[in-house]
Design an enzyme around this catalytic site. Structure first.
Site, PDB file in Angstrom:
ATOM      1  N   CYS A  40     -40.789  13.070 -24.645  1.00 55.71           N
ATOM      2  CA  CYS A  40     -40.624  12.720 -26.050  1.00 55.71           C
ATOM      3  C   CYS A  40     -39.747  11.476 -26.196  1.00 55.71           C
ATOM      4  CB  CYS A  40     -39.989  13.896 -26.789  1.00 55.71           C
ATOM      5  SG  CYS A  40     -39.717  13.625 -28.553  1.00 55.71           S
ATOM      6  N   SER A  42     -37.389  11.060 -28.177  1.00 56.99           N
ATOM      7  CA  SER A  42     -35.981  11.414 -28.408  1.00 56.99           C
ATOM      8  C   SER A  42     -35.155  11.327 -27.134  1.00 56.99           C
ATOM      9  CB  SER A  42     -35.878  12.819 -29.004  1.00 56.99           C
ATOM     10  OG  SER A  42     -36.419  12.848 -30.305  1.00 56.99           O
ATOM     11  N   HIS A  62     -36.440  17.989 -23.476  1.00 51.13           N
ATOM     12  CA  HIS A  62     -36.292  19.068 -24.462  1.00 51.13           C
ATOM     13  C   HIS A  62     -37.642  19.648 -24.885  1.00 51.13           C
ATOM     14  CE1 HIS A  62     -36.991  15.491 -26.898  1.00 51.13           C
ATOM     15  NE2 HIS A  62     -37.415  16.288 -27.853  1.00 51.13           N
ATOM     16  N   CYS A 170     -41.545  20.668 -29.295  1.00 51.15           N
ATOM     17  CA  CYS A 170     -40.940  19.661 -30.173  1.00 51.15           C
ATOM     18  C   CYS A 170     -41.993  18.876 -30.945  1.00 51.15           C
ATOM     19  CB  CYS A 170     -40.066  18.705 -29.367  1.00 51.15           C
ATOM     20  SG  CYS A 170     -39.446  17.298 -30.335  1.00 51.15           S
TER      21      CYS A 170
END
Length: 378
Positions: A40, A42, A62, A170
């Site tokens: 991701c 992030s 994550h 996510c």
């Protein structure tokens, strides 16, 4: 136990595969053999400093899926052999936020960047030299093994491929929920999606499934615009400026009732641009992350008031991890949600830097790390 992990030791450095040591599960914890991890944007914010963890080194990752190997004392919802997804947002079910239906804002979320385990507030991961390791959102899915609190674990159907399952930790619920929960797209509404990576494509699918009339996809990368059209967008543009005239023409001047911003990094100077294509009484949902140090926003306050527009933030798309993750995977299994085509490429753990460069170059909707026995060996 000793294993490997992708560590970040300072801002603007490459991920390094190093030996780490992970303890056994303590009360309320679960040990998982990881099979797949989503890459991701992030986690790239960790590299740039946009998301500041409590310290270094950081164990990234994550989004993830795997198999339960061991459970700690008091864990009753999971048993060895269960297939699970890791939710980057924990859901305790007991705090005021969870009890009010906002489990995406669970109070445990306040601990996600500090590096200390929820169960006993100790550092549970260490380097070979004994340094404390800060796992991303108390997960650290860029490792073939994890020990995590049970509130971050969701049991799933074992028939779901791991490379697909990891996406719902996510990106997919964040994007899909941005359309269905946060923007509350209704049948017949016109929707603009700004940014067509993994989160954006999930938001696009949420808008289409919700019955949007026109879906305007906006992304500077031509290949991503082509993919957006395949996933159901009715129009595709390289920029908001390019899209604005057509959106006005197609909507008879009404503009997009819902605008969902899923760019890799949100900048305050662009907010008024996105609000400019938002209709009267419409909603602009900011799903993408900005730098935590940035606090200046360009916004025409008079137009915000006079046209009664809404600027909405969202985390995890307003979704409930324990409810939405299984539901989204059931939609996938029934053929109503296309997750297979969102997985553009699969990488080995030692290819993580190549995978993130591909993401930055606009080559992936979502890259996925698939763990191997070689990754598990130390």
């Amino acid at each position: 136990m000793k294993t490997k992990g992708a560590l970040l030791r300072n801002f603007n450095e490459k991920w390094a595969i190093e030996e780490i040591e992970i303890g056994d599960p303590r009360p309320s914890e679960v040990k998982i053999r990881m099979e797949a991890a989503g890459m991701c944007h992030s986690d790239h914010h960790l590299v740039t400093g946009g998301i500041p963890m409590g310290g270094f080194p950081v164990l990234g990752g994550h989004e993830g899926a795997g198999v339960v190997e061991q459970v700690g004392e008091g864990v009753t919802d999971f048993e060895v052999g269960d297939h699970v997804v890791l939710s980057f947002i924990p859901s305790c079910g007991k705090c005021p936020s969870c009890r009010s239906g906002l489990s995406n804002l669970c109070d445990f979320g306040a601990m996600l960047l500090q590096g200390e385990a929820v169960s006993d507030h100790t550092f549970r991961i260490h380097t070979a030299a004994g340094e404390n390791v800060y796992p991303m959102t108390l997960l650290g899915t860029f490792s073939p093994y994890m020990v995590v609190h049970e509130t971050s674990v969701v049991k799933i159907d074992p028939s779901i491929p791991f490379e697909v399952a990891c996406l719902v930790g996510c990106g997919v619920p964040t994007g899909y929920g941005s359309a269905t929960h946060s923007a509350k797209v209704s049948p017949g509404e016109d929707v603009a999606i700004v940014g067509c990576g993994g989160v954006g494509i999930a938001a696009l699918q949420g808008a289409v499934i919700s019955g949007a009339r026109n879906v305007f996809a906006i992304d500077p990368v031509e290949w991503k615009r082509e993919q957006a059209l395949k996933f159901g967008a009715t129009h595709a543009f390289a920029s908001v400026e390019e899209a604005a005239m057509t959106i006005a023409e197609v909507t008879a001047g009404g503009m997009a009732k819902k605008v969902i911003v899923t760019v890799g990094e949100v900048h305050g100077k662009d907010v008024d641009l996105w609000m400019g294509i938002t209709a009267k009484a419409g909603t602009c949902v900011l799903t993408g992350m900005g730098n935590m140090m940035e606090n200046e926003v360009t916004l025409n306050l008079a137009m915000l008031t006079l046209l009664q527009k809404n600027l909405q933030g969202t985390i995890f798309g307003g979704a409930s991890p324990k409810i939405d993750i299984p539901q989204l995977l059931s939609m996938y299994k029934m053929g109503k949600l296309n997750l297979d085509d969102m997985v553009t490429r699969q990488y080995r753990l030692d290819q993580i830097n190549e995978g993130y460069q591909d993401m930055l170059d606009g080559k992936n909707i979502r890259g996925v790390i698939r763990f191997t026995d070689e990754d598990r060996a130390v």
